[in-house]
Design a protein around this motif. Sequence first.
Motif, PDB file in Angstrom:
ATOM      1  N   SER A  68     -34.146 -74.668  44.369  1.00 54.57           N
ATOM      2  CA  SER A  68     -34.862 -73.431  44.551  1.00 54.57           C
ATOM      3  C   SER A  68     -34.584 -72.770  46.008  1.00 54.57           C
ATOM      4  N   ILE A  69     -34.568 -73.159  46.943  1.00 52.89           N
ATOM      5  CA  ILE A  69     -34.066 -72.558  48.323  1.00 52.89           C
ATOM      6  C   ILE A  69     -32.648 -71.814  48.193  1.00 52.89           C
ATOM      7  N   GLU A  70     -31.788 -72.387  47.439  1.00 56.89           N
ATOM      8  CA  GLU A  70     -30.371 -71.788  47.111  1.00 56.89           C
ATOM      9  C   GLU A  70     -30.535 -70.439  46.179  1.00 56.89           C
ATOM     10  N   LEU A  71     -31.227 -70.764  45.164  1.00 57.94           N
ATOM     11  CA  LEU A  71     -31.849 -69.526  44.309  1.00 57.94           C
ATOM     12  C   LEU A  71     -32.306 -68.363  44.974  1.00 57.94           C
ATOM     13  N   GLU A  72     -33.176 -68.427  45.987  1.00 60.46           N
ATOM     14  CA  GLU A  72     -33.777 -67.612  47.002  1.00 60.46           C
ATOM     15  C   GLU A  72     -32.653 -66.971  47.727  1.00 60.46           C
ATOM     16  N   ASN A  73     -31.819 -67.541  48.392  1.00 60.10           N
ATOM     17  CA  ASN A  73     -30.613 -67.306  49.105  1.00 60.10           C
ATOM     18  C   ASN A  73     -29.933 -66.085  48.152  1.00 60.10           C
ATOM     19  N   ILE A  74     -29.584 -66.473  46.838  1.00 58.16           N
ATOM     20  CA  ILE A  74     -29.041 -65.647  45.944  1.00 58.16           C
ATOM     21  C   ILE A  74     -29.746 -64.292  45.662  1.00 58.16           C
ATOM     22  N   PHE A  75     -31.127 -64.534  45.678  1.00 57.22           N
ATOM     23  CA  PHE A  75     -31.978 -63.278  45.077  1.00 57.22           C
ATOM     24  C   PHE A  75     -32.304 -62.248  46.136  1.00 57.22           C
ATOM     25  N   ILE A  76     -31.947 -62.641  47.519  1.00 55.85           N
ATOM     26  CA  ILE A  76     -32.121 -61.681  48.441  1.00 55.85           C
ATOM     27  C   ILE A  76     -30.840 -61.171  49.134  1.00 55.85           C
ATOM     28  N   SER A  77     -29.708 -61.651  48.368  1.00 51.58           N
ATOM     29  CA  SER A  77     -28.552 -61.202  49.215  1.00 51.58           C
ATOM     30  C   SER A  77     -27.816 -60.246  47.850  1.00 51.58           C
ATOM     31  N   SER A  78     -27.213 -59.324  48.340  1.00 55.43           N
ATOM     32  CA  SER A  78     -26.382 -58.257  47.597  1.00 55.43           C
ATOM     33  C   SER A  78     -25.133 -58.980  47.070  1.00 55.43           C
ATOM     34  N   ARG A  79     -24.520 -59.978  47.759  1.00 53.70           N
ATOM     35  CA  ARG A  79     -23.532 -60.639  47.565  1.00 53.70           C
ATOM     36  C   ARG A  79     -23.792 -62.040  46.852  1.00 53.70           C
ATOM     37  N   LEU A  80     -24.850 -62.101  46.291  1.00 51.37           N
ATOM     38  CA  LEU A  80     -25.248 -63.660  45.572  1.00 51.37           C
ATOM     39  C   LEU A  80     -24.897 -64.466  46.763  1.00 51.37           C
ATOM     40  N   GLY A  81     -25.166 -64.579  47.897  1.00 48.40           N
ATOM     41  CA  GLY A  81     -25.221 -65.701  48.611  1.00 48.40           C
ATOM     42  C   GLY A  81     -23.876 -66.143  49.037  1.00 48.40           C
ATOM     43  N   ILE A  82     -22.613 -65.321  48.640  1.00 45.79           N
ATOM     44  CA  ILE A  82     -21.187 -65.927  48.738  1.00 45.79           C
ATOM     45  C   ILE A  82     -20.734 -64.685  49.955  1.00 45.79           C
ATOM     46  N   ASN A  83     -20.367 -65.750  51.120  1.00 42.10           N
ATOM     47  CA  ASN A  83     -20.089 -65.360  52.506  1.00 42.10           C
ATOM     48  C   ASN A  83     -18.473 -64.917  52.120  1.00 42.10           C
ATOM     49  N   ARG A  84     -18.091 -63.716  53.058  1.00 47.60           N
ATOM     50  CA  ARG A  84     -16.580 -63.475  53.073  1.00 47.60           C
ATOM     51  C   ARG A  84     -15.633 -64.472  53.772  1.00 47.60           C
ATOM     52  N   ILE A  85     -14.626 -64.548  53.473  1.00 47.53           N
ATOM     53  CA  ILE A  85     -13.605 -65.472  54.063  1.00 47.53           C
ATOM     54  C   ILE A  85     -12.872 -65.082  54.898  1.00 47.53           C
ATOM     55  N   GLN A  86     -11.878 -65.815  55.707  1.00 45.90           N
ATOM     56  CA  GLN A  86     -11.071 -65.178  56.633  1.00 45.90           C
ATOM     57  C   GLN A  86     -10.221 -64.368  55.806  1.00 45.90           C
ATOM     58  N   PRO A  87     -10.005 -63.057  56.201  1.00 47.09           N
ATOM     59  CA  PRO A  87      -9.140 -61.939  55.528  1.00 47.09           C
ATOM     60  C   PRO A  87      -7.779 -62.284  55.591  1.00 47.09           C
ATOM     61  N   LYS A  88      -7.082 -62.226  54.486  1.00 55.93           N
ATOM     62  CA  LYS A  88      -5.484 -62.146  54.598  1.00 55.93           C
ATOM     63  C   LYS A  88      -4.914 -60.779  54.015  1.00 55.93           C
ATOM     64  N   ASN A  89      -3.891 -60.381  54.323  1.00 56.18           N
ATOM     65  CA  ASN A  89      -3.291 -59.146  53.461  1.00 56.18           C
ATOM     66  C   ASN A  89      -2.711 -59.528  52.412  1.00 56.18           C
ATOM     67  N   ILE A  90      -3.426 -59.454  51.260  1.00 58.55           N
ATOM     68  CA  ILE A  90      -2.513 -59.547  49.901  1.00 58.55           C
ATOM     69  C   ILE A  90      -2.172 -58.502  49.169  1.00 58.55           C
ATOM     70  N   VAL A  91      -0.730 -58.422  48.697  1.00 58.44           N
ATOM     71  CA  VAL A  91      -0.453 -57.272  48.033  1.00 58.44           C
ATOM     72  C   VAL A  91      -0.416 -57.677  46.297  1.00 58.44           C
ATOM     73  N   VAL A  92      -0.912 -57.036  45.530  1.00 50.98           N
ATOM     74  CA  VAL A  92      -0.909 -57.306  44.042  1.00 50.98           C
ATOM     75  C   VAL A  92      -0.247 -56.214  43.328  1.00 50.98           C
ATOM     76  N   ASP A  93       0.971 -56.994  42.790  1.00 49.23           N
ATOM     77  CA  ASP A  93       1.750 -55.906  42.211  1.00 49.23           C
ATOM     78  C   ASP A  93       1.489 -56.070  40.704  1.00 49.23           C
ATOM     79  N   TYR A  94       0.756 -54.972  40.096  1.00 48.78           N
ATOM     80  CA  TYR A  94       0.155 -54.803  38.588  1.00 48.78           C
ATOM     81  C   TYR A  94       0.716 -53.602  38.105  1.00 48.78           C
ATOM     82  N   SER A  95       0.370 -53.375  36.706  1.00 48.07           N
ATOM     83  CA  SER A  95       0.572 -52.435  35.619  1.00 48.07           C
ATOM     84  C   SER A  95       2.003 -52.014  35.642  1.00 48.07           C
TER      85      SER A  95
END
Length: 579
Positions: free
Chosen positions: A93-120
């Motif tokens: 229930s507490i974890e659901l509350e964290n998701i409810f009030i978060s625009s990111r559904l409670g998921i934290n950003r991680i240590q950023p990396k430079n990622i190239v995605v080659d597609y299309s």
Amino acid sequence: MHLKKVIKKDIENVLIKINPIKKYNPIIILNKKITMGHYQLNNLIKIATILDLEPYELSKIIIKNIKKKNIYKEITFSQPGFINIFINHDWLSIELENIFISSRLGINRIQPKNIVVDYSSPNIAKEMHIGHLRSTIIGDVIVRILYFLGHNVIRANHIGDWGTQFGMLIAYLEDIKSKIVFQDDSISLEKLEKFYCKAKKKYDSDQLFAEKSREYVVKLQNGDKYCHKIWKKLVSITMIENQKIYQRLNVTLKPDDTVGESFYNEMLPNIITDLKNKKIAIEKNGSTIVFLKEFKNRLGESMGVVIQKKDKGFLYSTTDIACLKYRYQKLHADRIIYYTDSRQHQHLIQAWIIAKKANYIPQNLLLEHHVFGMMLSKNKRPFKTRDGNTIKLSILLNEAIQRAVNLIKNKKPYLRKKKLIQLSEIIGISAVKYADLSKNRNTNYIFDWDKMLSFEGNTAPYIQYAYTRILSIIKKSSIPIIKLKEKVILKKESEINLAIKILEFEEIVLLIAKKGTPHIMCKYLYQLATYFSIFYESCSILFAKKIKICKSRLKLSLITAKTLKKGLNMLGIQIVTKM
């Protein structure tokens, strides 16, 4: 909340206390029998063997050390060697509350990396066809997810705008004395493709024309102004039309993301010189070749990769080596992901090996080729038109929309025309995208109009409908969302199962970011929608006897809707508020 990760960490901490030298990998899975527990430690016997303990004895140690944590309600042992774990309802229930009030559904950003995605990577002077669909939409899902997690994502639409086809086209236009490329800004890509087909036919049958075409390629690569002017127009016509397809597909690629092979042209002479100086490349019969011991030819000898032809023209391998160098040294890439079909695999590996030998990129740079299978017809052959031609992507999308129009008309015959068109475009194109994304990218799949447009099963219409149904429930309620302040109350089994499924979302996102497999998200959203349906059937929401139960179930419904919306957005699937 990554529940499996939390449980795994708790168990690992206990095992390290027993013997810090040994390596353990507790495998946590969802329990197939909910009555036995929500989660299960699946390799207790193997871990017990490592520690020279009986499984039951080890289970007692683990249970004793973790059972007092708030996350756990009950932990039991079952034969022959499993630990079954029930999650605490209050903790959920507490974890659901964290998701409810978060625009990111409670998921934290991680240590950023430079990622190239080659597609299309569509072809120039040709319309996009269904063969481009998988690379385009699968690549875009990964881009969306990596960006959501906080990475600096560099979209790379690596187009083949440099090569023999341009020599052929320039020679053909010169041959027919056509000035249409310059005079008519409204020339269609369809007409340009017809020019290409005629040029290719002549190239294969006329030796003098083929020689002339190759000469134009070299001229273009050497900066000839006449060739460059025609080339620039050809690329522009193609990419303007391709951008329209990207917009229809709700793909995030923009014109600025397009970097063609031509971009690396000035780097190529220095690459050749440098590889020769480093004794990586040698000249043989006028060509410049890199021999790789990692690959063998039919005679068992080291395979040669040609990087410059006798006529001093460069090849795809040369460009891809330069591309790697640029992406690492200029873009500072930590990870490069390629979305191309499996036929490109050996070519890419060879370019990677040469770039590493030359120290253009470090040995530990993450290079990943995410291959994908083919789209097949019901007879399990490549999906083509009746006359055997490749299906244009625009035609496929038009048909999807028309089929959606017919489907909606049958269900809502009096729907206004404007609304019908708007809804049909979303449902039709979403159905095509989801049908592709829901299949494991490593496999071929059978294209089936009836299945993909069905409102039952793992389809876009089913997930979209589940979302609109929740919105309809919330709209019918007399309780404003702002009044849903109390935590969710979890009593019934269907409520608990839905809550646990919601908490799996972070795990799914992280897994796709690692493996590049969007079908996992599709499966998850289908399961989430199914769990909500079970909850809806077994738990009265609007007519619950107690107001606090009504509020709790409305809140759980709203959190489900938020999760469905976020998941669909990551897939590039548009939502609808009414169906």
